[in-house]
Design a protein around this motif. Structure first.
Motif, PDB file in Angstrom:
ATOM      1  N   ALA A   1       0.956  -1.402  -0.125  1.00  0.00           N
ATOM      2  CA  ALA A   1      -0.150  -0.224   0.075  1.00  0.00           C
ATOM      3  C   ALA A   1       0.839   0.770   0.166  1.00  0.00           C
ATOM      4  O   ALA A   1       0.142   2.356  -0.231  1.00  0.00           O
ATOM      5  CB  ALA A   1      -0.510  -0.329   0.878  1.00  0.00           C
ATOM      6  N   GLY A   2       1.810   0.989   0.477  1.00  0.00           N
ATOM      7  CA  GLY A   2       2.634   2.288   0.528  1.00  0.00           C
ATOM      8  C   GLY A   2       4.352   2.330  -0.104  1.00  0.00           C
ATOM      9  O   GLY A   2       4.654   3.292  -0.860  1.00  0.00           O
ATOM     10  N   SER A   3       4.021   1.372  -1.286  1.00  0.00           N
ATOM     11  CA  SER A   3       5.519   1.897  -1.707  1.00  0.00           C
ATOM     12  C   SER A   3       5.024   1.942  -3.248  1.00  0.00           C
ATOM     13  O   SER A   3       3.772   1.864  -3.921  1.00  0.00           O
ATOM     14  CB  SER A   3       5.885   0.175  -1.882  1.00  0.00           C
ATOM     15  N   ASP A   4       6.125   2.399  -3.712  1.00  0.00           N
ATOM     16  CA  ASP A   4       6.253   3.200  -5.937  1.00  0.00           C
ATOM     17  C   ASP A   4       6.825   2.304  -5.891  1.00  0.00           C
ATOM     18  O   ASP A   4       6.534   1.583  -7.632  1.00  0.00           O
ATOM     19  CB  ASP A   4       7.423   4.509  -5.808  1.00  0.00           C
ATOM     20  N   VAL A   5       7.490   0.933  -5.890  1.00  0.00           N
ATOM     21  CA  VAL A   5       8.006  -0.058  -6.648  1.00  0.00           C
ATOM     22  C   VAL A   5       7.923  -1.658  -5.426  1.00  0.00           C
ATOM     23  O   VAL A   5       8.316  -1.266  -4.014  1.00  0.00           O
ATOM     24  CB  VAL A   5       9.560  -0.098  -6.863  1.00  0.00           C
ATOM     25  N   VAL A   6       7.567  -2.046  -5.631  1.00  0.00           N
ATOM     26  CA  VAL A   6       7.311  -3.270  -4.919  1.00  0.00           C
ATOM     27  C   VAL A   6       7.765  -4.986  -5.927  1.00  0.00           C
ATOM     28  O   VAL A   6       8.179  -4.283  -7.055  1.00  0.00           O
ATOM     29  CB  VAL A   6       5.876  -3.495  -4.720  1.00  0.00           C
ATOM     30  N   THR A   7       8.797  -5.425  -5.852  1.00  0.00           N
ATOM     31  CA  THR A   7      10.302  -6.235  -6.438  1.00  0.00           C
ATOM     32  C   THR A   7       9.668  -7.532  -5.204  1.00  0.00           C
ATOM     33  O   THR A   7       9.903  -7.746  -4.018  1.00  0.00           O
ATOM     34  CB  THR A   7      11.221  -5.555  -6.418  1.00  0.00           C
ATOM     35  N   LEU A   8       9.455  -8.424  -5.965  1.00  0.00           N
ATOM     36  CA  LEU A   8       9.345  -9.693  -5.314  1.00  0.00           C
ATOM     37  C   LEU A   8      10.533 -10.912  -5.386  1.00  0.00           C
ATOM     38  O   LEU A   8      10.872 -11.140  -6.212  1.00  0.00           O
ATOM     39  CB  LEU A   8       7.878 -10.529  -5.800  1.00  0.00           C
ATOM     40  N   HIS A   9      10.620 -11.552  -4.094  1.00  0.00           N
ATOM     41  CA  HIS A   9      12.241 -11.998  -3.614  1.00  0.00           C
ATOM     42  C   HIS A   9      12.048 -12.958  -2.767  1.00  0.00           C
ATOM     43  O   HIS A   9      12.391 -13.895  -2.064  1.00  0.00           O
ATOM     44  CB  HIS A   9      13.654 -11.434  -3.588  1.00  0.00           C
TER      45      HIS A   9
ATOM     46  N   ASP B   1       0.060   4.990  -9.211  1.00  0.00           N
ATOM     47  CA  ASP B   1       1.374   5.189 -10.040  1.00  0.00           C
ATOM     48  C   ASP B   1       2.366   4.186  -9.411  1.00  0.00           C
ATOM     49  O   ASP B   1       3.312   4.239 -10.030  1.00  0.00           O
ATOM     50  CB  ASP B   1       1.677   6.413 -10.022  1.00  0.00           C
ATOM     51  N   ALA B   2       1.955   2.766  -9.159  1.00  0.00           N
ATOM     52  CA  ALA B   2       3.787   2.161  -8.332  1.00  0.00           C
ATOM     53  C   ALA B   2       4.229   1.463  -9.689  1.00  0.00           C
ATOM     54  O   ALA B   2       2.728   0.577 -10.489  1.00  0.00           O
ATOM     55  CB  ALA B   2       2.989   1.532  -6.779  1.00  0.00           C
ATOM     56  N   VAL B   3       4.690   0.324  -9.426  1.00  0.00           N
ATOM     57  CA  VAL B   3       4.746  -0.701 -10.284  1.00  0.00           C
ATOM     58  C   VAL B   3       5.155  -1.454  -9.363  1.00  0.00           C
ATOM     59  O   VAL B   3       5.794  -2.673  -8.253  1.00  0.00           O
ATOM     60  CB  VAL B   3       5.916   0.200 -11.354  1.00  0.00           C
ATOM     61  N   LEU B   4       4.741  -2.787 -10.547  1.00  0.00           N
ATOM     62  CA  LEU B   4       5.363  -4.157  -9.439  1.00  0.00           C
ATOM     63  C   LEU B   4       6.639  -4.799 -10.069  1.00  0.00           C
ATOM     64  O   LEU B   4       6.341  -5.041 -11.147  1.00  0.00           O
ATOM     65  CB  LEU B   4       4.052  -5.224  -9.543  1.00  0.00           C
ATOM     66  N   ILE B   5       7.150  -5.671  -9.758  1.00  0.00           N
ATOM     67  CA  ILE B   5       8.955  -6.591 -10.463  1.00  0.00           C
ATOM     68  C   ILE B   5       8.405  -7.775  -9.786  1.00  0.00           C
ATOM     69  O   ILE B   5       8.667  -7.963  -8.738  1.00  0.00           O
ATOM     70  CB  ILE B   5       9.770  -5.676 -10.073  1.00  0.00           C
ATOM     71  N   ASN B   6       8.322  -8.842 -10.635  1.00  0.00           N
ATOM     72  CA  ASN B   6       8.507 -10.083 -10.354  1.00  0.00           C
ATOM     73  C   ASN B   6       9.729 -11.190 -10.857  1.00  0.00           C
ATOM     74  O   ASN B   6       9.721 -11.252 -12.057  1.00  0.00           O
ATOM     75  CB  ASN B   6       7.892 -10.433 -10.386  1.00  0.00           C
ATOM     76  N   THR B   7      10.958 -11.563  -9.835  1.00  0.00           N
ATOM     77  CA  THR B   7      12.357 -11.716 -10.398  1.00  0.00           C
ATOM     78  C   THR B   7      11.540 -13.357  -9.800  1.00  0.00           C
ATOM     79  O   THR B   7      13.218 -13.631  -9.879  1.00  0.00           O
ATOM     80  CB  THR B   7      13.091 -11.089 -10.883  1.00  0.00           C
ATOM     81  N   SER B   8      10.656 -13.608  -9.572  1.00  0.00           N
ATOM     82  CA  SER B   8      10.582 -15.342  -7.899  1.00  0.00           C
ATOM     83  C   SER B   8      10.471 -16.433  -9.214  1.00  0.00           C
ATOM     84  O   SER B   8      10.750 -16.876  -9.377  1.00  0.00           O
ATOM     85  CB  SER B   8       9.963 -14.199  -7.092  1.00  0.00           C
TER      86      SER B   8
END
Length: 313
Positions: A171-179, A201-208
């Motif tokens: 809820a509070g992040s501009d970038v959420v990245t999953l590990h 306006d947030a982005v999500l990154i998934n390298t998991s």
């Protein structure tokens, strides 16, 4: 004399490098994944598991090995299940690829519409998540982490990050990245519910792993404007053939090139695996072990999260 078995399909650059390196000083046998069940190993023998092959070949045939070393970025589900049981030592390669993952995550933020020096949320504080968090802090971002286990003493102050539940983090992040690793509590970890909590306006990154994100929900959020961008190097069916309109709009970044194919990566990983095997056979410290994970107790910040998953160690 201990034997190292290498189970992989053809054209596996990491296992090719491992075989070339280990054959100089030890007894190495290469087999197909389905032949693992026919082996009769001793507890001093090791198995290096490559990327290719049927996952079910590993479900019941690992327990007689002293150490199983996975040679890819994302271990098959059966391997994680056996690791969680605590019946056998199973190691991954996170310690040797964590910097490459951090580089990729940072690279993803280039084409995505990210907020400069925004708030970052890192889900999973294992070896990989720690390096990603450290990189984000170095770039002057404010970083929160969500982690199912109590982080080791001093790591939060060392990194300069704070810990939140998954809900508060997204809820509070501009970038959420999953590990995190794939697993029952993370299938998916980010669903329509979590996406609705995120900033538009947030982005999500998934390298998991493909399974930790509900791709259909992500696609809908991108189309509706509820999510600004998504980047992944482990696309599932929805994003295997990226939607051109989302790509051209800068909302979607997809790569299928594994980190293990990067220049110098197979040799670097092979040297790490060689060191790990020697450490096991000499009674030393094996790096990158997958650890059994318990759910947090009441009072732990992660207890109030919707769900969490083992970090990538």
């Amino acid at each position: 004399m201990p034997i190292t078995y290498i189970a992989s399909c053809d054209n596996d650059p990491v296992c090719d490098a491992v075989e070339s390196l280990l054959s100089q000083n030890g007894d190495v046998v290469r087999v197909t994944p389905k032949a693992v069940g026919d082996l009769r190993p001793k507890v001093t023998d090791c198995l290096v598991v490559g990327l290719g092959g049927a996952e079910d070949a590993y479900q019941l045939d690992l327990l007689d090995f002293g150490l199983v070393q996975f040679a890819g970025c994302r271990p098959p589900g059966p391997i994680l299940e056996i690791a969680a049981s605590g019946r056998i030592k199973i190691a991954g390669i996170s310690p040797v690829i964590s910097q490459r993952v951090a580089n990729r995550v940072t690279g993803f933020t280039g084409p995505l519409p990210t907020i400069p020096i925004g708030d970052w949320g890192v889900v999973g504080l294992g070896t990989v998540g720690t390096d990603v968090a450290r990189r984000a802090v170095a770039n002057r971002s404010k970083v929160s982490i969500a982690e199912i286990r109590t982080p080791r003493s001093g790591i939060l102050s060392e990194l300069g990050v704070r810990r939140n539940s998954l809900d508060l983090l997204v809820a509070g992040s501009d970038v959420v990245t999953l590990h995190v690793h794939a697993g029952p509590t993370a299938s998916p970890l980010i669903s329509e519910r979590e996406l609705k909590l995120m900033k538009s306006d947030a982005v999500l990154i998934n390298t998991s792993d493909t399974s930790v994100v509900d791709e259909l929900a992500v696609e809908q959020a991108l189309r509706s404007g509820d999510l600004s961008g998504y980047a992944t190097d482990c696309p599932g069916p929805t994003f295997e053939t990226p939607e051109e309109s989302l790509v051209s709009a800068g909302k979607l970044v997809v790569t299928t090139n594994p980190l293990t194919n990067q220049i110098g990566a197979p040799q670097q990983i092979a040297r790490f695996i060689e060191t790990n095997l020697k450490a096991f056979q000499s009674g030393g410290q094996v790096q990158g072990l997958y650890e059994p994970v318990d759910f947090p107790v009441a009072g732990d910040p992660s207890f109030w999260s919707s769900r969490m998953s083992p970090r990538q160690d």
